[in-house]
Design a protein around this motif. Structure first.
Motif, mmCIF file in Angstrom:
data_model
loop_
_atom_site.group_PDB
_atom_site.id
_atom_site.type_symbol
_atom_site.label_atom_id
_atom_site.label_comp_id
_atom_site.label_asym_id
_atom_site.label_seq_id
_atom_site.Cartn_x
_atom_site.Cartn_y
_atom_site.Cartn_z
ATOM 1 N N ASP A 66 -6.487 31.234 -5.977
ATOM 2 C CA ASP A 66 -7.700 30.903 -5.242
ATOM 3 C C ASP A 66 -7.582 29.552 -4.532
ATOM 4 N N TYR A 67 -6.897 28.611 -5.170
ATOM 5 C CA TYR A 67 -6.741 27.292 -4.563
ATOM 6 C C TYR A 67 -5.930 27.385 -3.272
ATOM 7 N N GLN A 68 -4.865 28.204 -3.290
ATOM 8 C CA GLN A 68 -4.053 28.350 -2.084
ATOM 9 C C GLN A 68 -4.826 29.078 -0.985
ATOM 10 N N TYR A 69 -5.648 30.055 -1.380
ATOM 11 C CA TYR A 69 -6.494 30.716 -0.383
ATOM 12 C C TYR A 69 -7.454 29.705 0.256
ATOM 13 N N LEU A 70 -8.039 28.835 -0.564
ATOM 14 C CA LEU A 70 -8.949 27.810 -0.050
ATOM 15 C C LEU A 70 -8.200 26.848 0.877
ATOM 16 N N THR A 71 -6.986 26.463 0.489
ATOM 17 C CA THR A 71 -6.171 25.585 1.321
ATOM 18 C C THR A 71 -5.868 26.232 2.664
ATOM 19 N N ALA A 72 -5.488 27.510 2.626
ATOM 20 C CA ALA A 72 -5.187 28.223 3.866
ATOM 21 C C ALA A 72 -6.421 28.301 4.759
ATOM 22 N N PHE A 73 -7.567 28.623 4.170
ATOM 23 C CA PHE A 73 -8.812 28.711 4.933
ATOM 24 C C PHE A 73 -9.167 27.359 5.557
ATOM 25 N N SER A 74 -9.028 26.282 4.777
ATOM 26 C CA SER A 74 -9.376 24.951 5.266
ATOM 27 C C SER A 74 -8.486 24.545 6.431
ATOM 28 N N GLU A 75 -7.205 24.862 6.359
ATOM 29 C CA GLU A 75 -6.283 24.489 7.428
ATOM 30 C C GLU A 75 -6.519 25.320 8.691
ATOM 31 N N LEU A 76 -6.905 26.574 8.518
ATOM 32 C CA LEU A 76 -7.270 27.374 9.690
ATOM 33 C C LEU A 76 -8.477 26.752 10.390
ATOM 34 N N ASN A 77 -9.423 26.285 9.617
ATOM 35 C CA ASN A 77 -10.628 25.681 10.178
ATOM 36 C C ASN A 77 -10.349 24.317 10.795
ATOM 37 N N PHE A 78 -9.367 23.603 10.237
ATOM 38 C CA PHE A 78 -9.081 22.236 10.682
ATOM 39 C C PHE A 78 -8.141 22.211 11.889
ATOM 40 N N GLN A 79 -6.988 22.862 11.772
ATOM 41 C CA GLN A 79 -5.974 22.807 12.829
ATOM 42 C C GLN A 79 -5.550 24.181 13.354
ATOM 43 N N PHE A 80 -6.154 25.244 12.785
ATOM 44 C CA PHE A 80 -5.840 26.611 13.185
ATOM 45 C C PHE A 80 -4.339 26.890 13.042
ATOM 46 N N VAL A 81 -3.827 26.520 11.874
ATOM 47 C CA VAL A 81 -2.410 26.715 11.567
ATOM 48 C C VAL A 81 -2.296 27.393 10.211
ATOM 49 N N GLN A 82 -1.337 28.268 10.079
ATOM 50 C CA GLN A 82 -0.992 28.895 8.805
ATOM 51 C C GLN A 82 0.511 28.809 8.649
ATOM 52 N N SER A 83 0.966 28.377 7.497
ATOM 53 C CA SER A 83 2.398 28.288 7.246
ATOM 54 C C SER A 83 2.685 28.757 5.825
ATOM 55 N N HIS A 84 3.581 29.709 5.720
ATOM 56 C CA HIS A 84 3.943 30.247 4.405
ATOM 57 C C HIS A 84 5.439 30.105 4.206
ATOM 58 N N PHE A 85 5.826 29.767 2.972
ATOM 59 C CA PHE A 85 7.242 29.620 2.639
ATOM 60 C C PHE A 85 7.569 30.436 1.399
ATOM 61 N N MET A 86 8.670 31.140 1.459
ATOM 62 C CA MET A 86 9.123 31.920 0.309
ATOM 63 C C MET A 86 10.449 31.355 -0.202
ATOM 64 N N HIS A 87 10.447 30.841 -1.413
ATOM 65 C CA HIS A 87 11.687 30.391 -2.030
ATOM 66 C C HIS A 87 12.578 31.610 -2.309
ATOM 67 N N PRO A 88 13.866 31.502 -2.119
ATOM 68 C CA PRO A 88 14.750 32.638 -2.420
ATOM 69 C C PRO A 88 14.640 33.121 -3.858
ATOM 70 N N ASP A 89 14.334 32.189 -4.769
ATOM 71 C CA ASP A 89 14.260 32.578 -6.179
ATOM 72 C C ASP A 89 12.849 32.944 -6.625
ATOM 73 N N ASP A 90 11.869 32.972 -5.700
ATOM 74 C CA ASP A 90 10.510 33.371 -6.084
ATOM 75 C C ASP A 90 10.483 34.787 -6.638
ATOM 76 N N ALA A 91 11.303 35.646 -6.059
ATOM 77 C CA ALA A 91 11.314 37.048 -6.488
ATOM 78 C C ALA A 91 12.057 37.251 -7.802
ATOM 79 N N LEU A 92 12.677 36.191 -8.341
ATOM 80 C CA LEU A 92 13.466 36.307 -9.563
ATOM 81 C C LEU A 92 12.877 35.531 -10.734
ATOM 82 N N ASP A 93 11.984 34.587 -10.447
ATOM 83 C CA ASP A 93 11.445 33.710 -11.489
ATOM 84 C C ASP A 93 10.213 34.357 -12.129
#
Length: 205
Positions: A66-93
């Motif tokens: 929920d915190y990340q959703y709120l962060t994403a929403f706030s940044e869309l409202n502030f600068q209209f930007v969305q940025s997502h990053f996937m670590h290579p090991d996210d799918a393994l941890d």
């Protein structure tokens, strides 16, 4: 070249040594917000004094809470930007979602991007390098505006051939027509403006 600090940690001396060792690095993508108890390299979008472009990641992984959703929403409202990053090991941890299995991880990942698409359908899709180039172009702009008889006039300094802005208007007002570019509604009272020329005239209704 875009570079991400290992474990999101980068000291001033480390940054200097990094840029001396590899001058091809032009963009650094670290964290947008600090984490509790961490020593993360925190950035905002812009260009640093050493010329490096900062394009921080807003959210990451598939365990988007929920915190990340709120962060994403706030940044869309502030600068209209969305940025997502996937670590290579996210799918393994297991602690980052792997314990749920790939199907559940993918479902949560797709849910997030469906949310972004519904919330901001006019976002431009970009690679990390393209986002850096857009940040550099935007950081070099200046804007002078005036309004007279229902016409909003804007003159853009440092115009690179194309520029994007957010236009917020009081309730009851909206753009009707425009010369020098185009506009689309981003949210209630908020419009995304694309400038194709350095002089804009927007008629308000």
């Amino acid at each position: 070249m875009t570079w991400k600090p290992p474990s999101n940690i980068l000291s001033a001396s480390g940054r200097k040594a990094l840029l001396e060792a590899d001058p091809d690095i032009k963009i650094i993508a670290s964290c947008y917000l600090p984490s509790d108890g961490s020593v993360s390299c925190v950035q905002d979008y812009g260009v640093s004094e050493d010329g490096i472009i900062n394009t921080p990641r807003i959210v990451s992984g598939t365990e988007i809470d929920d915190y990340q959703y709120l962060t994403a929403f706030s940044e869309l409202n502030f600068q209209f930007v969305q940025s997502h990053f996937m670590h290579p090991d996210d799918a393994l941890d297991p602690d980052r979602g792997a314990a749920d299995g790939w199907e559940k991880m993918r479902a949560k990942f797709e849910k997030y991007f469906s949310y972004i698409k519904d919330a901001a359908p006019s976002l431009r899709n970009m690679t990390g390098t393209e986002a850096g180039e857009a940040t550099l172009a935007y950081s070099g702009l200046s804007l002078r505006t005036s309004e007279d008889n229902g016409v909003l006039t804007a003159d853009i300094g440092g115009f690179p051939g194309e520029a994007w802005f957010l236009l917020r208007l009081d309730p009851g007002k909206e753009p009707v027509s425009m010369t020098g570019g185009s506009f689309s509604k981003a949210a209630e009272g908020l419009w995304l403006v694309r400038a194709d020329q350095d002089h804009l005239e927007i008629t308000l209704g």
